[in-house]
Write an enzyme that holds these catalytic residues in place. Structure first.
Site, mmCIF file in Angstrom:
data_model
loop_
_atom_site.group_PDB
_atom_site.id
_atom_site.type_symbol
_atom_site.label_atom_id
_atom_site.label_comp_id
_atom_site.label_asym_id
_atom_site.label_seq_id
_atom_site.Cartn_x
_atom_site.Cartn_y
_atom_site.Cartn_z
ATOM 1 N N THR A 14 72.858 60.949 26.139
ATOM 2 C CA THR A 14 72.043 60.621 27.309
ATOM 3 C C THR A 14 70.817 59.792 26.915
ATOM 4 O OG1 THR A 14 70.764 62.657 27.054
ATOM 5 C CG2 THR A 14 72.720 62.770 28.445
ATOM 6 N N ASP A 15 70.147 59.221 27.912
ATOM 7 C CA ASP A 15 68.910 58.494 27.664
ATOM 8 C C ASP A 15 67.828 59.006 28.619
ATOM 9 O OD1 ASP A 15 69.266 57.263 30.183
ATOM 10 O OD2 ASP A 15 70.343 55.595 29.296
ATOM 11 N N ALA A 16 66.666 58.386 28.582
ATOM 12 C CA ALA A 16 65.514 58.888 29.344
ATOM 13 C C ALA A 16 65.739 58.859 30.857
ATOM 14 C CB ALA A 16 64.255 58.107 28.973
#
Lengths: 148, 148, 148, 148
Positions: A14-16
């Site tokens: 995942t990312d921010a």
């Protein structure tokens, strides 16, 4: 039935924005490809470490239909198809609880790993293609019967 | 028995030296941690996406004993331990066909996710710690008996 | 001149085949996108961390023309284009010592980050699109003049 | 002055907690190491692709002092040190606007890349160690003078 691979979305994927980073979806597809090779009795270690023949990707594309979240249980189904004496293409469909979340394609060309010149697909890949393609055809036929 | 997680080394995990890129080994360990949380009935999606409480890693270390190759079947065992009212530590051992290839540690602190101030470990983590620690203790006892 | 971004291929970007892992090429492109946003005075931290408006990628494709090796100095040029009130597309060209090694496209849709419903492109993105597109047009005109 | 490397945190480096995923910090350090090798006139492509001598990491550790966000401008300083005829260790300090956010160590052993047996550090690494260590010593002396 086409070949399927189960994959849990990891925190690292995942990312921010809180969802899977786009390029990682292609990595999930490649994992499914690796798993299908192994299911066809191909030794992954020999296949990827100092092989004489390699299958680099010359084209990839991916469509994102819905976001994927950490912890999501992905089901990736793949169908490979020969598209020439030295080429094959794989189409992937990713679903979460039977809802399609992404579709992708990778196109591979067969080369001699040291000279990097194109060469004919070897027997083990022809066999892998046949096995997975036949499976896919039966699935299609089954679907047609169910509809009738 | 301590919690164990099976993980195949993917092509993506390797680098041009033909073996797993060093930092990825810590990601494998984090995957095992995620899997153990899920085995303790913790919902991963809630745990990692917009949670009220978070457990950031404040320290990590890893020892590499042998190279890992694409296709290798890793077995990762983990033992978490409470090391304070707001901290826990996890030790990991990675083996391939019963040969140890790496050992690692991650140390986590419990914080309020919005203020980032430290807070006491919540019940679900205490339960996860208890479950995995008890398992580890039984394994130790079993080992002692086998030796005697 | 279109926006350009310099990027050295890192060891981590490669795989056991000794070249860049295919999906990482899309990450290089995304880095160039981030850098171009920053060059347009957009604050990256606000843009990517808890923003009110987001621009998820709905489609990506990439063509690989030559392998990229660890240490290679990539030059990534990008041209964004508005393709609707709530959409834009970016085309990327990656060269090493003036030889094209890859081409890629990412298509982005503008959404409200909490409801995930589509919305009009905000001013700062319209400005970024204008700036980079105008640059690209001048480059095209310059090229035409050079040919004549 | 010790060797320094500037690195912007990319969207890809973050996870759903909105900050850099812990293991990626070690990758940032490795990038700084690669950059310092290049600054010492070592050809990265030869160094990492099919080399005769390799320097695998046998131990790594990292302490996280503050979270790093997408868009943050990291300054990574590194100091390598010889710790035996066939070993060296690198210490890294990562700061954002002069505030320390992380510290790390990687320990490397020199091996023959095909037999994987240990061997003496080659001249180019001795030179790289000397250059960066001398720099570090001068920085230390300068600091002492400033304090006095």
């Amino acid at each position: 039935m086409s070949f399927t691979y189960n994959r849990t979305v990891r925190f690292q994927d995942t990312d921010a924005a809180g969802v899977v980073y786009f390029a990682n979806v292609l990595s999930f597809c490649h994992e499914a490809y690796e798993e299908s090779l192994e299911a066809s009795s191909i030794n992954l270690k020999e296949f990827f470490t100092n092989p004489s023949v390699a299958f680099p990707i010359v084209h990839a594309s991916v469509d994102f239909l819905r976001p994927m979240f950490g912890g999501d249980k992905l089901l990736i189904s793949l169908i490979p198809q020969k598209i020439g004496g030295d080429k094959f293409e794989i189409t992937y469909e990713i679903t979460v609880t039977e809802v399609m979340v992404a579709k992708a394609i990778t196109r591979h060309v067969c080369i001699d790993a040291s000279s990097r010149s194109k060469q004919e697909l070897p027997d083990e890949i022809i066999q892998w293609l046949g096995m997975n393609h036949r499976d896919a055809e039966s699935a299609e036929r089954r679907k047609s019967r169910e509809i009738m």
